[in-house]
Design an enzyme around this catalytic site. Structure first.
Site, PDB file in Angstrom:
ATOM      1  CG  HIS A  72      -0.388  -0.012   2.536  1.00 12.38           C
ATOM      2  ND1 HIS A  72       0.035   1.121   3.168  1.00 12.38           N
ATOM      3  CD2 HIS A  72      -0.181  -1.027   3.420  1.00 12.38           C
ATOM      4  CE1 HIS A  72       0.480   0.820   4.381  1.00 12.38           C
ATOM      5  NE2 HIS A  72       0.375  -0.475   4.561  1.00 12.38           N
ATOM      6  CG  ASP A  74      -2.740   3.948   2.614  1.00 14.16           C
ATOM      7  OD1 ASP A  74      -2.260   2.948   2.024  1.00 14.16           O
ATOM      8  OD2 ASP A  74      -3.617   3.829   3.492  1.00 14.16           O
ATOM      9  CG  ASP A 106       2.462   0.098   8.182  1.00 10.46           C
ATOM     10  OD1 ASP A 106       2.211  -0.575   7.164  1.00 10.46           O
ATOM     11  OD2 ASP A 106       1.586   0.438   8.990  1.00 10.46           O
ATOM     12  CD  GLU A 140      -3.250  -1.800   5.029  1.00 12.86           C
ATOM     13  OE1 GLU A 140      -3.397  -2.831   5.715  1.00 12.86           O
ATOM     14  OE2 GLU A 140      -2.760  -0.740   5.500  1.00 12.86           O
ATOM     15  CD  GLU A 141      -1.804   2.002   7.490  1.00 17.30           C
ATOM     16  OE1 GLU A 141      -2.551   1.500   8.359  1.00 17.30           O
ATOM     17  OE2 GLU A 141      -0.597   1.751   7.407  1.00 17.30           O
ATOM     18  CD  GLU A 166       0.903  -3.988   5.769  1.00 18.24           C
ATOM     19  OE1 GLU A 166       1.703  -3.217   6.354  1.00 18.24           O
ATOM     20  OE2 GLU A 166      -0.220  -3.629   5.366  1.00 18.24           O
ATOM     21  CG  HIS A 358       0.139   2.512  12.598  1.00 26.26           C
ATOM     22  ND1 HIS A 358      -1.207   2.191  12.711  1.00 26.26           N
ATOM     23  CD2 HIS A 358       0.494   2.155  11.339  1.00 26.26           C
ATOM     24  CE1 HIS A 358      -1.632   1.660  11.576  1.00 26.26           C
ATOM     25  NE2 HIS A 358      -0.610   1.627  10.730  1.00 26.26           N
TER      26      HIS A 358
END
Length: 388
Positions: A72, A74, A106, A140-141, A166, A358
């Site tokens: 992803h 984003d 991530d 995706e997030e 990931e 995150h």
């Protein structure tokens, strides 16, 4: 021809981290990747979702089998940038060889590793057998609609295996829970708090709903041998605007982690039924269920050549044999492999530690990022050669 330099590989990751694709702006990432791939004679297609959001697809090789690799574009918000030791959108190496920046783990390092692997393989005339298809996704997030779009448009129809990079260098994931985000809104009628009988307090039926959901969840005995139990949490609640006014609106948001035995559909029905039950006891209540994100669990056996090859190559390239496990988290696989079955070869495996996702001062170790590029190249070719 062949290999990019270490500096080039770091620059590509730095360029990607420098694009602030916080839950949006993936189009800029897609355009960057398209340009990079074109420099190495790899065609790609940008599929716009909105003016600022777009998926990207690219292929090398030809024919079957088809190995999809997905990442992803984003990232989540960095939060308060002043709490970071380094600028969140500038890739910065520390004295211990860690590359800091939002998305470094991530998952822009995984995405970059995929792209670089494809470039290096293509310049060597590889793969000889089959196709490697990059599916770079948006959103995706939050909601996963980039993966949903790829599935709907048929990009997974002929895919024989899937790798998602990931941050998970400590374990090879082959099954994971699903996830739902559900908002329950309660509508009432506002009046002065001294005359509550003239209005209707929106908080009361919502509190009743939350209590009933908790009771229903505690009675669920279904479990999964790999994934464990489903999980339900009320995580946000809001209602009222002034202490001496009866609130005319209140809402609660729930996150649900699902398993095949207690799946998304069953929880949707449970929430709707409990809203009806509250209505029976409180006829003036008005509860609305809004499931604004629903991603099903991914359950595969993990007994296949892809998992075996990843474990063997991890020992060669990472210095240890990484165990295969299930995960409570969720990936784009939820929407990409929905009809593939338990024997479908799927892994989540990529540079970066799971714990770095995150967090403030997020990082990926430079050595791990570079090693995964080589690992992916070996994995892709070995899997395709043995599947022919």
């Amino acid at each position: 021809m062949g290999k990019l330099s270490t500096d080039e590989k770091i620059r590509i990751l730095a360029d990607l981290v420098g694009i602030e694709s916080v839950n949006d702006n993936e189009l800029e990432v897609a355009e960057y990747l398209k340009s990079l791939l074109a420099q190495h004679d790899i065609q790609s297609t940008i599929i716009k979702v909105t003016d600022s959001r777009a998926n990207l697809v690219a292929e090398i090789g030809s024919g079957t089998p088809v190995l999809a690799v997905s990442g992803h574009m984003d990232v989540v918000s960095p939060g308060d940038a002043s709490k970071w030791q380094t600028p969140p959108f500038k890739l910065t190496e520390d004295d211990e060889g860690r590359l800091h920046g939002r998305g470094s783990a991530d998952m822009k390092s995984g995405l970059a590793a995929f792209v670089i692997s494809m470039i290096e393989l293509h310049e060597q005339g590889l793969p000889k057998n089959g196709t490697i298809r990059l599916l770079a996704t948006v959103g995706e997030e939050i909601e996963g609609y980039g993966a949903k779009a790829f599935y709907k448009e048929g990009y997974m129809n002929d895919v024989d295996a899937l790798v998602i990079a990931e941050p998970s260098q400590d374990k090879i994931i082959y099954a994971h829970k699903g996830s739902m985000d559900i908002r329950v809104a309660s509508n009432g009628k506002s009046v002065h708090s001294s005359m509550p009988d003239l209005g209707y307090n929106a908080i009361n039926p919502l509190v009743d709903f939350i209590n009933r959901i908790n009771q229903a969840y505690n009675s669920i005995k279904d479990s999964n041998e790999l994934l464990g139990d489903s999980v339900v949490n009320a995580t946000i609640i809001n209602g009222g605007s002034q202490v001496n006014s009866i609130p005319d609106y209140a809402e609660a948001e729930f996150n649900v982690r699902t398993i095949p035995e207690a799946n998304n559909e069953s929880y949707q029905k449970l929430f709707e039924q409990i809203a009806k039950n509250v209505k029976v006891d409180a006829p003036d209540s008005d509860l609305q269920i809004d499931t604004y994100m629903s991603r099903p669990p991914v359950f595969t056996t993990g007994d296949n050549r892809l998992v075996d090859a990843a474990q063997a190559l991890s020992k060669q390239y990472l210095g240890k044999e990484v165990p295969k496990k299930a995960s409570p988290g969720v990936t784009d696989a939820s929407d990409l492999v929905v009809d593939k079955g338990e024997d479908f070869p799927f892994i989540m495996f990529g540079p970066g530690e799971t714990s770095q996702a995150h967090v403030i001062d997020e990082y990926v170790k430079k050595e791990d990022y570079l090693n995964f590029i080589d690992l992916f190249e070996a994995l892709f070719v070995e899997y395709l050669d043995h599947q022919k």
